[in-house]
Design a protein around this motif. Structure first.
Motif, PDB file in Angstrom:
ATOM      1  N   ILE A 117      12.338  36.735  43.968  1.00 28.30           N
ATOM      2  CA  ILE A 117      12.530  35.962  42.696  1.00 28.30           C
ATOM      3  C   ILE A 117      11.366  35.056  42.715  1.00 28.30           C
ATOM      4  O   ILE A 117      10.997  34.293  43.676  1.00 28.30           O
ATOM      5  N   GLY A 118      10.614  35.081  41.541  1.00 21.21           N
ATOM      6  CA  GLY A 118       9.421  34.289  41.324  1.00 21.21           C
ATOM      7  C   GLY A 118       9.771  33.136  40.453  1.00 21.21           C
ATOM      8  O   GLY A 118      10.563  33.439  39.333  1.00 21.21           O
ATOM      9  N   CYS A 119       9.276  32.076  40.689  1.00 23.47           N
ATOM     10  CA  CYS A 119       9.312  30.926  39.645  1.00 23.47           C
ATOM     11  C   CYS A 119       7.981  31.011  38.762  1.00 23.47           C
ATOM     12  O   CYS A 119       6.788  31.086  39.124  1.00 23.47           O
ATOM     13  N   THR A 120       8.337  31.316  37.412  1.00 24.37           N
ATOM     14  CA  THR A 120       7.342  31.480  36.502  1.00 24.37           C
ATOM     15  C   THR A 120       6.592  30.091  36.019  1.00 24.37           C
ATOM     16  O   THR A 120       5.772  29.968  35.358  1.00 24.37           O
ATOM     17  N   ARG A 121       7.249  29.054  36.335  1.00 24.26           N
ATOM     18  CA  ARG A 121       6.476  27.742  36.155  1.00 24.26           C
ATOM     19  C   ARG A 121       5.295  27.120  36.940  1.00 24.26           C
ATOM     20  O   ARG A 121       4.320  26.574  36.661  1.00 24.26           O
ATOM     21  N   CYS A 122       5.698  27.356  38.325  1.00 21.94           N
ATOM     22  CA  CYS A 122       4.807  26.780  39.480  1.00 21.94           C
ATOM     23  C   CYS A 122       4.164  28.101  40.318  1.00 21.94           C
ATOM     24  O   CYS A 122       3.212  27.749  40.824  1.00 21.94           O
ATOM     25  N   GLY A 123       4.647  29.334  40.220  1.00 23.06           N
ATOM     26  CA  GLY A 123       4.235  30.185  41.221  1.00 23.06           C
ATOM     27  C   GLY A 123       4.747  30.649  42.441  1.00 23.06           C
ATOM     28  O   GLY A 123       4.462  31.226  43.393  1.00 23.06           O
ATOM     29  N   ARG A 124       5.715  29.625  42.963  1.00 22.64           N
ATOM     30  CA  ARG A 124       6.427  29.888  44.091  1.00 22.64           C
ATOM     31  C   ARG A 124       7.164  31.088  44.040  1.00 22.64           C
ATOM     32  O   ARG A 124       7.662  31.390  43.165  1.00 22.64           O
ATOM     33  N   THR A 125       7.598  31.419  45.308  1.00 23.23           N
ATOM     34  CA  THR A 125       8.015  32.809  45.288  1.00 23.23           C
ATOM     35  C   THR A 125       9.245  32.552  46.314  1.00 23.23           C
ATOM     36  O   THR A 125       8.912  32.048  47.547  1.00 23.23           O
ATOM     37  N   LEU A 126      10.436  33.098  46.133  1.00 20.26           N
ATOM     38  CA  LEU A 126      11.573  33.402  47.079  1.00 20.26           C
ATOM     39  C   LEU A 126      11.378  34.718  47.479  1.00 20.26           C
ATOM     40  O   LEU A 126      11.671  35.664  46.970  1.00 20.26           O
ATOM     41  N   PRO A 150       2.913  27.594  46.105  1.00 21.13           N
ATOM     42  CA  PRO A 150       2.474  28.124  44.647  1.00 21.13           C
ATOM     43  C   PRO A 150       1.639  29.194  44.797  1.00 21.13           C
ATOM     44  O   PRO A 150       1.631  30.259  44.230  1.00 21.13           O
ATOM     45  N   ASP A 151       0.560  28.949  45.789  1.00 23.13           N
ATOM     46  CA  ASP A 151      -0.496  29.820  45.947  1.00 23.13           C
ATOM     47  C   ASP A 151       0.027  30.995  46.822  1.00 23.13           C
ATOM     48  O   ASP A 151      -0.973  32.071  47.012  1.00 23.13           O
ATOM     49  N   ALA A 155       4.813  29.251  53.993  1.00 19.64           N
ATOM     50  CA  ALA A 155       6.244  29.025  53.756  1.00 19.64           C
ATOM     51  C   ALA A 155       6.127  27.454  53.364  1.00 19.64           C
ATOM     52  O   ALA A 155       5.807  26.717  54.192  1.00 19.64           O
ATOM     53  N   GLU A 156       6.825  27.268  52.361  1.00 17.67           N
ATOM     54  CA  GLU A 156       7.190  25.686  52.017  1.00 17.67           C
ATOM     55  C   GLU A 156       8.382  25.403  52.655  1.00 17.67           C
ATOM     56  O   GLU A 156       8.639  24.243  52.997  1.00 17.67           O
ATOM     57  N   ARG A 157       9.419  26.331  52.481  1.00 18.98           N
ATOM     58  CA  ARG A 157      10.731  26.200  53.374  1.00 18.98           C
ATOM     59  C   ARG A 157      11.192  27.461  53.932  1.00 18.98           C
ATOM     60  O   ARG A 157      11.119  28.426  53.047  1.00 18.98           O
TER      61      ARG A 157
END
Length: 182
Positions: A117-126, A150-151, A155-157
């Motif tokens: 799942i991708g965040c369309t606002r910031c570019g982060r991806t699950l 976002p890039d 891993a952010e989390r």
């Protein structure tokens, strides 16, 4: 009504009332897998448009109940509603899976990261993190859920295998772009 039941009812209510009752009844009697099948079949048969957020939420529910692989093709064929959405379901873009090599997270070493799942606002991806199995495919169940920066460079989390809903909520509700827009 608890939070899980409320979510189930909200998703069921995407269908007309008679069909929604069948999905809600499945929750009540503990047949969530059947309920998810009825939900996706009903949406697809009626060609009901889905928002990007609802499509992603249904995918998370199918993941939690072990039905994602079975129901993802139908869910991906449901029409979108055309409205901008904060997230986009990437399920089915399996060719983007890669063996993790450079993120330096010990718990992810050797796992295959599958964009989900991708965040369309910031570019982060699950992403779902799977083991590569002897049968030349990745494991059925995810070992971890990973939210990328976002890039997409690290891993952010990293969340455990039983935290699909928590990971989705964090992607949706804790977007850095959303915070700066306030």
């Amino acid at each position: 009504m608890d939070e899980n039941t409320a979510l189930w009812h909200r998703i069921a209510d995407l269908l007309p009332a008679d069909a929604a009752e069948g999905v809600k009844d499945c929750w009540t009697i503990g047949e969530q897998e059947s309920g998810l099948g009825l939900l996706v079949e009903g949406l697809l048969a009626r060609q009901l448009p889905l928002s990007g957020t609802d499509r992603a939420q249904i995918s998370v529910l199918t993941e939690e109940w072990g039905e994602r692989e079975k129901l993802a093709p139908g869910l991906l064929r449901c029409p979108g509603d055309g409205a901008p959405a904060p997230v986009r379901l990437l399920d089915g873009e399996r060719d983007e899976a890669e063996v993790l090599t450079g993120w330096g997270e010990p718990e992810l070493t050797g796992l295959v990261l599958v964009p989900w799942i991708g965040c369309t606002r910031c570019g982060r991806t699950l992403l779902r993190a799977h083991r590569w199995e002897d049968w030349d495919d990745f494991s059925y169940l995810a070992e971890h859920y990973v939210i990328s920066t976002p890039d997409g460079g690290r891993a952010e989390r990293i969340l455990p295998q039983d935290a699909a809903q928590e990971a989705y909520a964090e992607l949706l509700d804790r977007c850095p772009a959303q915070d700066t827009a306030r």
